[in-house]
Design a protein around this motif. Sequence first.
Motif, mmCIF file in Angstrom:
data_model
loop_
_atom_site.group_PDB
_atom_site.id
_atom_site.type_symbol
_atom_site.label_atom_id
_atom_site.label_comp_id
_atom_site.label_asym_id
_atom_site.label_seq_id
_atom_site.Cartn_x
_atom_site.Cartn_y
_atom_site.Cartn_z
ATOM 1 N N ILE A 40 -6.330 -2.623 31.678
ATOM 2 C CA ILE A 40 -7.027 -1.957 30.614
ATOM 3 C C ILE A 40 -7.681 -2.887 29.521
ATOM 4 N N ARG A 41 -8.847 -3.189 29.456
ATOM 5 C CA ARG A 41 -9.475 -4.181 28.822
ATOM 6 C C ARG A 41 -10.287 -3.721 27.375
ATOM 7 N N ASP A 42 -10.635 -2.420 27.421
ATOM 8 C CA ASP A 42 -11.388 -1.909 26.363
ATOM 9 C C ASP A 42 -10.585 -0.723 25.963
ATOM 10 N N VAL A 43 -10.705 -0.489 24.623
ATOM 11 C CA VAL A 43 -9.777 0.705 24.138
ATOM 12 C C VAL A 43 -10.773 1.157 23.193
ATOM 13 N N LEU A 44 -10.988 2.615 23.171
ATOM 14 C CA LEU A 44 -11.790 3.353 22.318
ATOM 15 C C LEU A 44 -10.843 4.214 21.375
ATOM 16 N N ILE A 45 -10.826 4.051 19.956
ATOM 17 C CA ILE A 45 -9.984 4.909 18.968
ATOM 18 C C ILE A 45 -10.823 5.930 18.428
ATOM 19 N N THR A 46 -10.523 7.269 18.701
ATOM 20 C CA THR A 46 -11.260 8.409 18.361
ATOM 21 C C THR A 46 -10.347 9.285 17.780
ATOM 22 N N GLY A 47 -11.095 10.687 18.018
ATOM 23 C CA GLY A 47 -10.129 11.754 17.341
ATOM 24 C C GLY A 47 -10.808 13.224 17.788
ATOM 25 N N GLY A 48 -11.040 13.974 16.886
ATOM 26 C CA GLY A 48 -11.323 13.760 15.569
ATOM 27 C C GLY A 48 -12.208 12.593 15.331
ATOM 28 N N ASP A 49 -12.026 12.083 14.055
ATOM 29 C CA ASP A 49 -12.766 10.819 13.682
ATOM 30 C C ASP A 49 -11.546 9.569 13.298
ATOM 31 N N ALA A 50 -11.774 8.635 13.946
ATOM 32 C CA ALA A 50 -10.865 7.474 13.885
ATOM 33 C C ALA A 50 -10.855 6.959 12.494
ATOM 34 N N LEU A 51 -11.891 7.062 11.716
ATOM 35 C CA LEU A 51 -11.736 6.484 10.378
ATOM 36 C C LEU A 51 -11.422 7.636 9.151
ATOM 37 N N MET A 52 -10.610 8.571 9.826
ATOM 38 C CA MET A 52 -9.880 9.655 8.834
ATOM 39 C C MET A 52 -8.692 9.018 8.740
ATOM 40 N N LEU A 53 -8.161 8.088 9.507
ATOM 41 C CA LEU A 53 -6.995 7.400 9.172
ATOM 42 C C LEU A 53 -6.954 6.480 8.214
ATOM 43 N N SER A 54 -5.818 6.084 7.413
ATOM 44 C CA SER A 54 -5.908 5.246 6.300
ATOM 45 C C SER A 54 -6.151 3.837 6.597
ATOM 46 N N ASP A 55 -6.743 2.882 5.876
ATOM 47 C CA ASP A 55 -6.828 1.576 6.068
ATOM 48 C C ASP A 55 -5.772 0.878 6.447
ATOM 49 N N ALA A 56 -4.429 1.047 6.217
ATOM 50 C CA ALA A 56 -3.314 0.431 6.432
ATOM 51 C C ALA A 56 -3.103 0.958 8.159
ATOM 52 N N MET A 57 -3.235 2.141 8.298
ATOM 53 C CA MET A 57 -2.910 2.793 9.624
ATOM 54 C C MET A 57 -3.900 1.879 10.781
ATOM 55 N N ILE A 58 -5.141 1.963 10.271
ATOM 56 C CA ILE A 58 -6.187 1.256 11.020
ATOM 57 C C ILE A 58 -5.980 -0.326 11.367
ATOM 58 N N ASP A 59 -5.395 -0.746 10.098
ATOM 59 C CA ASP A 59 -5.120 -2.214 10.306
ATOM 60 C C ASP A 59 -4.033 -2.422 11.363
ATOM 61 N N TRP A 60 -2.967 -1.528 11.109
ATOM 62 C CA TRP A 60 -1.691 -1.601 12.152
ATOM 63 C C TRP A 60 -2.104 -1.546 13.677
ATOM 64 N N LEU A 61 -3.037 -0.459 13.780
ATOM 65 C CA LEU A 61 -3.347 -0.196 15.236
ATOM 66 C C LEU A 61 -4.079 -1.326 15.972
ATOM 67 N N LEU A 62 -5.011 -1.678 15.160
ATOM 68 C CA LEU A 62 -6.091 -2.649 15.699
ATOM 69 C C LEU A 62 -5.137 -3.958 15.893
ATOM 70 N N THR A 63 -4.278 -4.157 14.846
ATOM 71 C CA THR A 63 -3.317 -5.412 15.111
ATOM 72 C C THR A 63 -2.412 -5.317 16.272
ATOM 73 N N GLU A 64 -1.956 -4.394 16.697
ATOM 74 C CA GLU A 64 -1.070 -3.982 18.128
ATOM 75 C C GLU A 64 -2.096 -4.210 19.241
ATOM 76 N N LEU A 65 -3.299 -3.694 18.986
ATOM 77 C CA LEU A 65 -4.117 -3.859 20.178
ATOM 78 C C LEU A 65 -4.657 -5.422 20.114
ATOM 79 N N ASP A 66 -4.724 -6.193 19.262
ATOM 80 C CA ASP A 66 -5.075 -7.534 19.361
ATOM 81 C C ASP A 66 -4.081 -8.387 19.907
#
Length: 425
Positions: free
Chosen positions: A213-239
């Motif tokens: 797995i080299r490519d991850v799509l974060i979606t929903g619903g709408d991915a940007l309905m998450l809080s900034d903090a949650m988006i930051d945490w999730l992207l950091t984990e993927l990084d």
Amino acid sequence: MSIYPEKGRLMGREAKREIALDRAAELKARIVDYLEEREKIASGLEAAAEIEASKQRILAYFGAGEAEWQDWRWQLTHRITSVATLAELIPLTEAEKEAILKVERTYRWAVSPYYLSLMGPEPDCPIRRQALPGAAELEDNHGVLDPMDEELTSPAPAITRRYPDRLIINVTNQCAMYCRHCQRRRNIGEVDRSRSRRELEQALQYIRQNEEIRDVLITGGDALMLSDAMIDWLLTELDNIPHVEIKRLGTRVPVTMPQRITPELCRVLAKHPPIYLNTQFNHPREVTAAAKEACDRLVQAGVVLGNQAVLLKGVNNHPFVMRKLNQELLKIRVRPYYIFHAKPVKGTTHFITSIEEGVEIMDKLRGYTSGLAVPTYIINAPHGLGKTPILPQYVIARNDHQVILRTWEKRIIFYSNLGRQKEQA
């Protein structure tokens, strides 16, 4: 055969220029019809005064000002969800009111004040059709709840996997607006619910355990309905997963609630390159000054923008509407990526066009506008079998010696299959 006389090679400069001028006139004649019609298809930028008047009317109703309008949380908490409120803000016929009251017993609806401001007064307004329930939703005898079999392609919590090297993390059922053509309306429910931290950690663990797995799509619903903090945490984990090369976000907020694209959010996104964001503009009227500002912020944060339009009857199923949409998107630095044929989701099949309409639209894009404005027309194969591109027929015949092609002008040409001849030599 060349469209130019063979003797053109022996002509003087003036004679060649005459040929070039004749060809230029011929090309111009091919888009005269579009040039005449495009003025009747107003973009959101061109309809700015009308949209501003609607905005001021909505603000007056809520007793709010510009600061509130620009606050995405205000937009979210003031979504219109009742016929009584809606009727105070836009003209509704009795038939429209009755339809909404009937549909809302089965399907949830909500529209942001911002998106409401884009609506024209006419019942067949393409913005209204996407946002407001209609009687046809309850008359659907052909749709199914989950045509993509997403529930059968989920090997871990919050994961949908349909391809060898990429997958989806479905993080929430919440959207800024509940589009009437939504492919996941079965998930909307009556309560907005994001995935739990535990579910997301299980999804991340699945990705860690599958190194392809080299490519991850974060979606929903709408991915940007998450809080900034949650988006930051999730992207950091993927990084922190070495084999994940790119992250993608699926969101419609640049269209339905552009106020969500805050400087604070963009600072978060800028920390996690490379990020690709695909949104869904479906009509030129959605390309507004606010949408442009949101897209400008994202581009400045290093986010690469693409558009995944859905072909919708009564919204954009006309070659000129789609051409203007794609041209307007390029002006705000959003690359047209896909045109999706609408899926047969229960309650939405009144939006489905014929496949022939989609092919005709593609035929009137290629050659008639820049290649950057030509997305790929896609049918999602049933049961989660993936995206299938649909193209006009350009290859008429072929053999080991030549290929017979049809050009965008419908000229038939014979092209040498030289590579094949060399293979057989």
